[in-house]
Motif scaffolding. Structure first.
Motif, PDB file in Angstrom:
ATOM      1  N   ARG A  30       7.130   7.138   0.660  1.00 56.55           N
ATOM      2  CA  ARG A  30       5.835   7.374  -0.024  1.00 56.55           C
ATOM      3  C   ARG A  30       5.996   7.355  -1.539  1.00 56.55           C
ATOM      4  O   ARG A  30       5.480   8.192  -2.263  1.00 56.55           O
ATOM      5  N   TYR A  35       0.850  -1.192   0.000  1.00 61.00           N
ATOM      6  CA  TYR A  35       0.000   0.000   0.000  1.00 61.00           C
ATOM      7  C   TYR A  35       0.887   1.244   0.000  1.00 61.00           C
ATOM      8  O   TYR A  35       2.044   1.180   0.446  1.00 61.00           O
ATOM      9  N   PRO A  36       0.344   2.381  -0.442  1.00 56.24           N
ATOM     10  CA  PRO A  36       1.176   3.591  -0.536  1.00 56.24           C
ATOM     11  C   PRO A  36       1.904   3.913   0.769  1.00 56.24           C
ATOM     12  O   PRO A  36       3.060   4.304   0.764  1.00 56.24           O
ATOM     13  N   TRP A  37       1.215   3.733   1.895  1.00 56.23           N
ATOM     14  CA  TRP A  37       1.813   4.137   3.165  1.00 56.23           C
ATOM     15  C   TRP A  37       2.876   3.140   3.660  1.00 56.23           C
ATOM     16  O   TRP A  37       3.548   3.388   4.653  1.00 56.23           O
ATOM     17  N   GLN A  38       3.004   2.025   2.964  1.00 52.20           N
ATOM     18  CA  GLN A  38       4.028   1.064   3.385  1.00 52.20           C
ATOM     19  C   GLN A  38       5.411   1.402   2.801  1.00 52.20           C
ATOM     20  O   GLN A  38       6.393   0.758   3.135  1.00 52.20           O
TER      21      GLN A  38
END
Ligand SMILES: Cc1cc2nc3c(=O)[nH]c(=O)nc-3n(C[C@H](O)[C@H](O)[C@H](O)COP(=O)(O)OP(=O)(O)OC[C@H]3O[C@@H](n4cnc5c(N)ncnc54)[C@H](O)[C@@H]3O)c2cc1C
Ligand code: SF4
Length: 571
Positions: free
Chosen positions: A67, A60-63
């Motif tokens: 970013r 996911y983007p936040w992983q």
């Protein structure tokens, strides 16, 4: 136990050797293996197995620590690859960093590479258009390069062949300048792309806006399911490697298929130094490799050799393959090796807004990227003061933004419910450049890489033709945007160096005459008949269409010819 001499040349002998495992090499390997030849694929980079080696594909983007941005220090150390739009945190592991594989830029050239099993097939944007007779006839009509030794009709059955297997989505558009293929359903244009299509096709007869054709499984056939691939899920995370096999890559498609035959050996970490030529036998006998990790020198032997290291690296390998017979590079009787390099001119784009159709927004993601405007300049007659022409991409999206000034509940609501703005529209140019003797690559006389191989010196630049073509693209698109009622039109001329289009071609060109070309109409080296070159280095001219589908067709066609010749004892 008996002392087995496992290092004998027999153990390192194959029917065929393929250099490189990217788009061209994957196809060569598949076809050779299917025809029963024990085939060795030599790949300079590390192994990348489909699904297992796509570490970011489900993140996911936040992983992502940054970013999905590339950190400043990495950009500073690697200015060339950092200019590529797809070099982001999620896919950076599939790109060559400038610092690791230096080359000499006699003139600025952004050389974007992917050194791993699968090559750049993991990274490409998957746009796939056939070339037409306008492209293969072009040099003979305009006199800007030597005549191609083939025409569209020679390649058509092989386009059919590779499209069926790779899976290409597109519509039957009935355009002679962009022949139709064996398509899976095309991805639909959105409402503003359709609107622009209507405007252009009504107001400018002869100009078309079609849905871009791309190597995605919009609706898989049995042959794709047999490869273990399924329908594209429209996630648009392709450059991370797609676990669904939704797009075509060597890793998801040709290489595993070749492996199923039991005839394939892939040797990653094998930096090909040169092709071995036997002066007495009068043919190539194998390939010298430097192991990437141990730096050990190893020779492999084969009856057929397919050079598929990607355009400029194939030039490098051939230039470095020196023998008594070929002191200036294998097959280089014509002295054209390394010359007539050309590329695509992607250095102009244009954007605007549209205030109409605000009741609509985009639904879902389109992996084809939207619309495609086939070349319309100088098709039926020479109508401008520059040679050849350009194609263009066209896409529309609905802009949106949210007020981030508040706090708490208000901020959350604003972020979750962005307000839609005008439509944004954009286009980029894809221009044909003219192959010239002065655009060349050569071996640098002093600089070597970590494996003792001379570094490639690149001397390639734009010319007046490119400047005139670019101006025409911007003027013409501005006029068409204005006619469609678009506002806030912004022309953008980038000062990007050649290379960033990642469509470098030539240096080992095909031709009718061995005095002016390296390869015959079967991609066979004129003067060394068991060596075939089927990647972008073989291209006589560049067309405006994306090139990789044509490399696939050339590879399959050349293998068919080579194996027949081998069986007849002619090679
Ligand atoms: C971001 C991006 C977008 C692109 N978009 C498109 C597109 O939309 N449409 C299109 O047609 N094309 C596109 N391309 C270009 C496309 O990827 C290339 O044209 C295509 O991959 C070329 O195939 P190839 O087999 O010649 O080279 P590659 O796929 O690069 O494979 C060459 C292989 O040879 C290996 N190799 C090199 N030197 C040696 C050596 N000395 N010894 C052993 N192995 C070696 C490399 O490691 C590599 O694995 C794009 C590329 C990128 C990066
Ligand atoms: S858009 Fe299709 S091909 Fe790309 S990652 Fe998603 S499923 Fe895979």
């Amino acid at each position: 136990m008996a002392n087995l001499n496992i290092d004998s040349s027999k153990v390192r002998s194959y029917d065929a050797i393929v250099i490189g495992s990217g788009i061209a090499g994957g196809w060569s390997a598949k076809e050779l293996c299917e025809k029963g030849l024990k085939t060795l694929v030599l790949e300079r980079g590390r192994d990348v197995q489909h699904v297992k080696d796509y570490p970011t594909t489900n993140m996911y983007p936040w992983q992502f620590e940054h970013r999905n941005e590339i950190p400043f220090d990495v950009k500073q150390e690697n200015p060339v690859v950092s200019r590529c739009y797809a070099f982001r945190e999620d896919a950076q592991h599939f790109f060559v960093k400038d610092t690791e594989h230096p080359y000499v830029q006699e003139k600025p050239f952004d050389w974007i590479r992917g050194y791993q099993v699968g090559g750049k097939s993991l990274l490409w944007a998957r746009q796939t258009q056939r070339w037409s007779d306008f492209d293969f006839d072009g040099p003979a009509r305009d006199g800007f390069a030597v005549d191609w030794p083939i025409r569209y009709g020679d390649l058509k059955p092989w386009y059919d062949h590779v499209e069926r297997f790779a899976g290409i989505s597109g519509n039957k558009d009935g355009l002679p300048e962009l022949p139709d293929g064996e398509f899976l359903p095309g991805f639909p244009l959105n409402i503003v792309e359709k609107y622009f299509k209507e405007q252009v096709e009504t107001k400018y007869p002869g100009r078309k806006v079609i849905s871009a054709r791309c190597a995605h499984l919009s609706k898989p056939n049995q042959i794709h399911i047999d490869q273990g691939r399924v329908q594209c899920q429209n996630r648009l995370l392709c450059q991370r490697g797609c676990p669904f096999g939704g797009y075509f890559s060597s890793n998801a498609s040709t290489l595993p298929w070749a492996a199923k035959t039991g005839n394939l050996t892939v040797r990653p970490d094998s930096v090909v130094h040169s092709i071995l030529y036997d002066d007495e036998k009068g043919k190539a006998i194998g390939v010298k490799v430097i192991d990437r990790n141990t730096k050990e020198e190893i020779d492999f032997y084969g009856k057929l050799i397919f050079v598929n290291a990607a355009a400029l690296n194939s030039n490098l390998i051939l230039l470095n393959s020196k023998s008594k017979r070929f002191p200036n590079g294998l097959g280089n009787d014509s002295e054209t090796l390394g010359k007539y390099v050309a590329f695509h001119n992607y250095s102009a784009r244009i954007s605007a807004e549209y205030e109409g159709l605000l009741d609509y927004k985009v639904d879902g993601k389109n992996p084809a990227g939207g619309g495609y405007i086939p070349r319309f300049r100088n098709l039926h007659k020479q109508e401008t003061d520059f040679l050849r022409g350009y194609a263009a991409g066209f896409g529309a999206y609905r802009s949106s933004g949210s007020d981030q000034s508040g706090m708490g509940e208000d901020l959350k609501n604003s972020l979750l419910n962005p307000k839609l703005g005008n439509w944004g529209v954009g286009s980029h140019m894809m221009g044909e450049t003219i192959p010239k003797e002065s655009n060349y690559v050569a071996l640098d006389e002093t600089m070597k890489d970590d494996w003792g191989i001379p570094q490639l010196k690149i001397s390639v630049d734009y010319d007046d033709n490119d400047a005139k073509m670019k101006k025409d693209y911007l003027d013409t698109m501005e006029e068409m945007f204005t006619a469609a009622g678009f506002i806030n039109i912004k022309r953008n001329e980038s000062s990007q160096a050649p290379g960033l289009d990642i469509h470098e071609m030539g240096g080992v060109r095909m031709g009718l005459d061995p005095k002016t070309s390296m390869l015959n109409k079967w991609n066979q080296v004129h003067s060394c008949p068991n060596v075939f070159v089927t990647d972008g280095s073989c291209m006589t001219s560049t067309s405006t269409q994306n090139p990789s589908l044509t490399y696939m067709a050339f590879s399959a066609r050349a293998v068919d010819y080579a194996v027949n010749e081998l069986k007849k004892g002619n090679i």
